[in-house]
Motif scaffolding. Structure first.
Motif, mmCIF file in Angstrom:
data_model
loop_
_atom_site.group_PDB
_atom_site.id
_atom_site.type_symbol
_atom_site.label_atom_id
_atom_site.label_comp_id
_atom_site.label_asym_id
_atom_site.label_seq_id
_atom_site.Cartn_x
_atom_site.Cartn_y
_atom_site.Cartn_z
ATOM 1 N N UNK A 17 41.022 -14.309 33.885
ATOM 2 C CA UNK A 17 41.845 -14.826 32.800
ATOM 3 C C UNK A 17 42.816 -13.723 32.381
ATOM 4 N N UNK A 18 43.875 -14.080 31.678
ATOM 5 C CA UNK A 18 44.867 -13.063 31.331
ATOM 6 C C UNK A 18 44.276 -11.850 30.608
ATOM 7 N N UNK A 19 43.231 -12.051 29.818
ATOM 8 C CA UNK A 19 42.666 -10.896 29.124
ATOM 9 C C UNK A 19 41.527 -10.248 29.895
ATOM 10 N N UNK A 78 38.570 -11.252 30.454
ATOM 11 C CA UNK A 78 37.207 -11.461 29.984
ATOM 12 C C UNK A 78 36.535 -12.672 30.619
ATOM 13 N N UNK A 79 37.312 -13.484 31.248
ATOM 14 C CA UNK A 79 36.739 -14.649 31.924
ATOM 15 C C UNK A 79 37.261 -14.682 33.346
ATOM 16 N N UNK A 86 34.814 -21.947 34.564
ATOM 17 C CA UNK A 86 35.289 -20.803 33.796
ATOM 18 C C UNK A 86 34.064 -20.014 33.377
ATOM 19 N N UNK A 105 27.829 -16.107 32.353
ATOM 20 C CA UNK A 105 27.430 -17.514 32.402
ATOM 21 C C UNK A 105 28.652 -18.420 32.407
ATOM 22 N N UNK A 118 31.046 -21.095 31.226
ATOM 23 C CA UNK A 118 31.412 -21.626 29.925
ATOM 24 C C UNK A 118 31.937 -23.052 30.034
ATOM 25 N N UNK A 119 32.793 -23.268 31.006
ATOM 26 C CA UNK A 119 33.454 -24.574 31.108
ATOM 27 C C UNK A 119 33.470 -25.032 32.556
ATOM 28 N N UNK A 140 45.993 -20.440 34.898
ATOM 29 C CA UNK A 140 45.932 -20.611 33.447
ATOM 30 C C UNK A 140 47.347 -20.841 32.960
ATOM 31 N N UNK A 151 49.436 -20.523 29.504
ATOM 32 C CA UNK A 151 49.234 -20.007 28.149
ATOM 33 C C UNK A 151 50.026 -20.801 27.112
ATOM 34 N N UNK A 184 45.844 -24.312 25.440
ATOM 35 C CA UNK A 184 45.674 -23.655 26.734
ATOM 36 C C UNK A 184 45.276 -24.686 27.784
ATOM 37 N N UNK A 221 41.855 -26.465 28.462
ATOM 38 C CA UNK A 221 40.894 -25.398 28.736
ATOM 39 C C UNK A 221 39.656 -25.527 27.850
ATOM 40 N N UNK A 222 39.915 -25.907 26.607
ATOM 41 C CA UNK A 222 38.825 -25.926 25.641
ATOM 42 C C UNK A 222 37.913 -27.138 25.814
#
Lengths: 324, 884
Positions: free
Chosen positions: A215-217, A219-220, A232, A239, A241-242, A258, A260, A264, A280-281
């Motif tokens: 992911x862009x940051x 963390x995923x 995801x 683990x 998530x999605x 992704x 942005x 998202x 995404x959510x």
């Protein structure tokens, strides 16, 4: 009765919530870029967002101007089809991975190949720059990941822990971690300094991993597996998530990305010729982009504009730009 | 008086927080301090319910355990974009990056043939391996592999926010692999030399830089082997290149350079003697570990360090462990008694590593010492943890600090807490996160938290200093203002009286001001300032002399131009320093501080004036700044005026033409005549004494130092050296003699005579450095803290004093540039002898002193000035020789 009533209330409330959240992105076809003579393998926006590069089985890389959808130039030097391309962070270099077992670094401005990276013993399938753009990572059908020095063109390291072709390599935003996905079903996270793998991700039943991306940051990670699923993962908690489903992906290594925009989105091609867009959510499909006449193998989201690029295989050979 | 105590506490905290940037590094558990500042009634959260004497544990770098919050997260939207901000590195990033790239910048020095074009990037394909033996090929490949992975690490780390630390770790790793490779051929001299030459010839510049980095690191660890390896290239490249290279390799760089050298620990109050109990019988075969030596030098920033070595008879054959232990305890005990006899009023602090810590504890049960510091306490034994009912350690009454590693094998935190509960003595504990028995943190820890061992060591040292300051100030006794003080006194007095003459003790105590000054029976002049000046740890007379000489020099060049900047800086330094000065609530110490300020102001770019007469410089003025003078504010405009003010107490030491013998004579007379007036002179004069006894090299030095006495003491490189004498040979002499002295000193009874030799070296050592600082204008005289590899404690007293001449030179554009700007004037001398004694890289200038000014660039002078001011200061206390 009471419970039912309760349920309906809940239902409507979530619906409201969702509808609030799910402003339909409503992407519309903007341009269709025609030019490649064979199946397109990958499309990538440059970090500035003004150019689109596409690679194809016709051994060519074409550069397109995004705003006007005009063709700019073609880079040719490879002997066989190209599977993947990547931009350097300053948008000046391109690296391409080809079936001729080499990678080539291109100076886009000059339109010339500057360096050829040799070392892989089979088709090179995927490639990426490090964020500092001084390292190139590549994955190949020889089951190895190779690390290249951009400046010298020398191979710095060869990582061989996968037991099947490597389908994707990608680094996180600061370049400290590398993720590689392989047909063996594993996603490995490597420390880029020590070149030791830190973590391994895999889905149940170990379906072949066809694509993986941070992911862009950082963390995923987003993984695509050949059981029609995108996952995801949370890197720290290790683990899932999605889970994004609904599309078809069993044969090809289809890119995902992704977006942005707000909300998202996750964008991926599909083997049913559509481009799928998920929230995404909520994991919900918010749009299917229709237009390609063959498998939409590659999709890319523009880093600056609300534009999605998609490219399709042999029967289509076009790139389509979708704008919100 | 009681308010004093509070003030003091406050100052202690303020000092720690103000000075130590590192403080932020280890904040994890320290926010509490803030609570205590505001709410002194608050109990520490970790206060022991049962053990009032056990102070709350302090955690350094212990990562708080994070609880996994599994419940939430359903509602938290997944954020795939926001990059969690990385903590800003707490070292001076710019400086760290600059030292980090030292080798890269100066890689050209290593090239044997500087004119030939550097090998191309794809040099690997061009390496001509014909004629190589299998062994050569193998070794070359191994090294190549190490260098390649280092290259990769560099590239991968590029742009990371804590790149210097990551690079340091990578370089360490590369060095380890290179060392392994070289060891695999048993350092076969032929092979190794061949390898070095080949690498230098074939490697591309970036790779060569990596190789140099590895060499630099190894040189710090195995200097002789590396020297042997480099020997061949020396003959090829010629002296200049080789010297430049060896200067470059002098010692490994450290990312924390700036922070550590800018925040020097200050001396402990009461000028305590720090006794280091060895953790095993020493033998010439197995010298003490580098780490212990390093710590010894670190501790000498806090006070005078006396290592106690235990030697075994017959090489230890037939000596049981028990006997050996007894022997060790006996040795420490004997030393403690000896010191008690000679310095009845000096506080004694026992410090030990591991077993040495145990020994220290046991001795503290038997003899009176002020405090004990246990580094890496071996709590766990084969029979379970210590602290059984019959354990003599439980009878300890001495305040004790335990510093343990979180991952230590010999103890763990919980067991320590249990143990601490049982001890009746006042005790504190510091837990160093991720550290082992020797308080070394793991690589993973370094990496994840962006730390280096030097930062951790400094934090530990700060903790030790903090603890000891508390103990010492209490022991010093603000006579019974606080109940705990009274307790302390009560505890102490019976013991004291048992050992010493109470009648002697008590009046002494009553009349004694807190300042250690009064401990010296001297200061017959009766002036309070004077006495405080002469003996306070913060203002050693030695420095003063050096300072004043430099002032004199600088006062004659355009001081006025400099003054503005200078003064500004001084103020900055002051505020900074004020926090560092050990708590002073006394008049005398305040005077001290004033004096310090005075010094600060006067610390000038020690570049000599163009037209200054050597006779002027030759005067050593022991200027004792009077109270009023010092207090006249930071913007004291006229430097000359100050010197003038100091004149009454000025002792003219020597003239330019005075020969060595004469000089000695003069100085000794000076001693006898002045000693009665100011104590401050005596160390200087005693520094000359070893003349007669010291090795001949020293003598030569002396005889050649025609220039001046000021020369001898301040060793200002700018002053006229006889043109015929090679400056480097002079310094060679100096360094040799220092080495000799240092090797001799331990045999001197540390107490009987404080050892003129010791003093000499302690006095001498810092001086060339000062001179250097003057010339080289670099970024900081003290660029790195380094382990000092001498056994001599007073030598160790200058850990910050290592001049990184090369660094300074290099940062200012390289030796070549320097040389070109000063054709024929610069001579670089680098000592082989300097391997052990740290202060031997010296750049000496020959020629007219007037030319020298051209060298010390006034433009950059601003920076260098600041550096030298701020740095001369922290190192001041180190030069305090033991009171005779």
């Amino acid at each position: 009765m009471a419970t039912q009533y309760f349920k309906t209330v809940e239902h409507t409330s979530t619906n409201e919530k969702k509808s609030f959240k799910l402003k339909k992105p409503n992407y519309q076809l903007k341009f269709t870029l025609d030019g490649h003579t064979r199946a397109i393998s990958a499309v990538k926006f440059n970090p500035k967002g003004n150019w689109l590069a596409s690679s194809s089985d016709d051994k060519e890389i074409k550069i397109w101007e995004v705003y006007s959808g005009t063709y700019m130039k073609t880079l040719t030097d490879h002997n066989l089809g190209i599977s993947d391309i990547a931009w350097s962070s300053d948008s000046e270099l391109l690296v391409s991975a080809s079936d001729d077992k080499t990678l080539k670094i291109w100076n886009v401005g000059a339109g010339k190949c500057t360096t050829t990276l040799t070392g892989h013993t089979d088709f090179v399938f995927c490639c990426n720059f490090s964020p500092q753009s001084d390292i190139i990572y590549s994955g190949s059908f020889d089951e190895n990941v190779r690390i290249w020095n951009v400046k010298t063109g020398g191979c710095l390291r060869c990582l061989s822990t996968h037991s099947a072709p490597v389908t994707a390599v990608h680094t996180n935003q600061n370049g400290s971690l590398l993720v590689s996905g392989s047909y063996d079903g594993l996603c490995r996270i490597w420390d880029t300094v020590s070149c030791q793998y830190i973590k391994t991700f895999m889905s149940d039943n170990c379906p072949p991993v066809s694509f993986v991306k941070f992911s862009p940051n950082g963390e995923n990670i987003l993984t695509a597996t050949m059981d029609n699923t995108l996952n995801l993962w949370d890197l720290k908690k290790e683990k899932c998530l999605k889970k994004y489903i609904g599309h078809k992906n069993e044969k090809y290594c289809i890119f995902a990305d992704f977006s942005d925009t707000d909300p998202k989105l996750i964008v991926s091609g599909s083997e049913d010729n559509l481009v799928y867009v998920w929230n995404l959510e909520t994991e919900e499909i918010v749009q299917k982009l229709q237009g390609h006449t063959d498998i939409a193998i590659s999709t890319a989201c523009n880093p600056k504009l609300k534009i999605i690029a998609s490219a399709a295989l042999e029967k289509d050979k076009t790139i389509k730009l979708w704008e919100k | 008086m009681s308010h004093r105590g509070g003030e003091r506490d406050f100052q202690t905290s303020a000092r720690r927080m103000g000075t130590s940037l590192l403080f932020q590094l280890s904040v994890h558990e320290r926010e509490l301090d803030l609570v205590f500042l505001d709410h002194s009634y608050a109990k520490p959260w970790s206060a022991h319910p049962d053990a009032s004497s056990a102070r709350p544990t302090r955690m350094l770098f212990v990562t708080p355990r994070r609880h996994q919050d599994s419940t939430i997260e359903a509602d938290i939207p997944i954020d795939v974009e926001t990059v969690t901000s990385t903590p800003v590195p707490l070292y001076d990033n710019q400086k760290a990056r600059s030292v980090m790239n030292e080798c890269e910048r100066h890689v050209i020095f290593a090239r044997t043939d500087a004119d030939a074009p550097p090998p191309p990037e794809d040099w690997e394909e061009h390496v001509n391996r014909t004629g190589w033996t299998i062994a050569q090929n193998k070794l070359f490949n191994k090294i190549l592999k190490a260098l390649q992975s280092d290259r990769l690490a560099r590239l991968a780390n590029e742009g990371a926010c804590n790149e210097p630390v990551l690079r340091r770790i990578a370089v360490d790793k590369c060095a380890r692999r290179v060392r392994q490779a070289l060891a695999s051929v048993s350092w076969d001299i032929k092979l190794v030399q061949w390898l070095h030459t080949t690498l230098v010839e074939t490697l591309s510049l970036p790779m060569l830089a990596a190789y140099l980095d590895a060499l630099q690191t190894l040189k710090g660890k195995i200097p002789t082997l590396i020297d042997r390896m480099l020997m061949s290239s020396t003959t090829k490249t010629g002296a200049a290149g080789a010297e430049a290279l060896s200067l470059l390799l002098k010692r490994p760089w450290d990312p924390a350079v700036g922070v550590l050298s800018h925040n020097k620990p200050s001396k402990l109050p009461g000028s305590p003697l720090i006794l280091i109990a060895s953790s095993g019988p020493s033998s010439s075969m197995f010298p003490t570990s580098r780490r212990h030596r390093f710590w010894q030098s670190q501790l000498s920033c806090l006070g005078k360090v006396i290592p106690i070595a235990t030697h075994l008879l017959n090489n230890g054959s037939g000596v049981g462990v028990l006997q050996c232990l007894e022997h060790m305890i006996g040795a420490v005990r004997g030393k403690v008694l000896e010191i008690h006899n000679h310095f009845p009023h000096k506080p004694i602090i026992l410090i030990g590593w591991n077993t040495g810590a145990l020994v220290a504890c046991h001795v503290s049960v038997m003899e009176y010492v002020t405090a004990v510091v246990c580094l890496g306490f071996p709590l766990l034994t084969v029979d379970g943890p210590r602290g059984d009912v019959d354990d003599p350690l439980l009878d300890m009454k001495t305040p004790v600090l335990f510093v343990i590693g979180q991952n230590s094998l010999q103890c763990h935190t919980e067991a320590m807490e249990d143990f601490r509960e049982k001890i009746r003595a006042d005790n504190s504990m510091v837990v160093v996160g991720g550290a082992d028995d020797n308080l070394r943190i793991s690589k993973a820890k370094k990496k994840s938290e962006g730390l280096t061992q030097s930062m951790v060591d400094r934090c530990v040292q700060d903790e030790i200093a903090d603890f000891l300051t508390g103990v010492l100030t209490r022991a010093e006794g603000h006579s019974g203002s606080e109940p705990r003080d009274q307790d302390a006194e009560k505890k102490k007095k019976p013991r004291d009286s048992a050992r010493r003459d109470l009648a002697f003790e008590l009046p002494e105590r009553g009349s004694r001001p807190t300042s250690p000054a009064a401990k010296l029976p001297a200061s017959p002049s009766g002036s309070e300032d004077l006495s405080s000046v002469s003996s306070s740890p913060t203002s050693s007379p030695k420095t003063k002399m050096a300072t004043v000489t430099s002032v004199q020099k600088s006062s004659q060049i355009g001081t006025a131009q400099l003054l503005k900047r200078h003064v500004q800086r001084t103020e900055a330094v002051l505020t900074h320093k004020q926090a560092q000065v050990p708590i002073s609530s006394d008049q005398t110490e305040e005077a001290d501080k004033e004096d310090l300020r005075g010094q600060l102001k006067r610390q000038h770019p020690p570049s000599p004036p163009p037209g200054s007469k050597s006779s002027k410089r030759a005067k050593i003025k022991v200027t004792i700044v009077s109270h009023g003078d010092g207090a006249s504010g930071p913007s004291l405009p006229s430097q000359g005026g100050t010197t003038e003010g100091g004149k009454p107490i000025t002792v003219t030491r020597g003239q330019a033409a005075v020969g060595a013998k004469e000089l000695t004579g003069l100085l000794t007379t000076a001693k006898s005549s002045v000693a009665s007036e100011t104590v401050s002179v005596s160390p200087a004069s005693s520094s000359i004494i070893p003349n007669s006894t010291a090795p001949s090299a020293f003598h030569t030095l002396q005889s050649r130092l025609v220039a001046s006495g000021g020369h001898c003491v301040a060793a200002s490189p700018g002053s006229t050296l006889p043109g015929s004498t090679s400056a480097s040979s002079l310094l060679q002499g100096l360094s040799f003699s220092l080495q000799d002295i240092s090797s001799k000193t331990p045999t001197l009874p540390a107490s009987a005579s404080p050892g003129p030799a010791t003093q000499a070296s302690s006095v001498k050592l810092p001086t060339p450095m000062q001179g250097l600082g003057a010339i080289t204008t670099g970024t900081g005289t003290i660029v790195r803290t380094i382990p000092v590899a001498t056994t001599l404690s007073s030598l160790g007293a200058t850990p910050g004093g290592k001049p990184t001449a090369i660094h300074q030179l290099l940062t200012n554009g390289g030796l070549a540039k320097l040389a070109s700007s000063l054709p024929g004037l610069a001579q670089i001398s680098n000592q082989a002898a300097g391997l052990k004694a740290p202060t031997t890289i010296t750049v000496t200038l020959r020629g007219q002193p007037s030319r020298v000014t051209t060298l010390s660039p006034m433009g950059t002078g601003a920076a260098s000035l600041e550096e030298s001011t701020s740095q001369a200061l922290p190192s001041t206390p180190q030069r305090l020789p033991p009171a005779p």
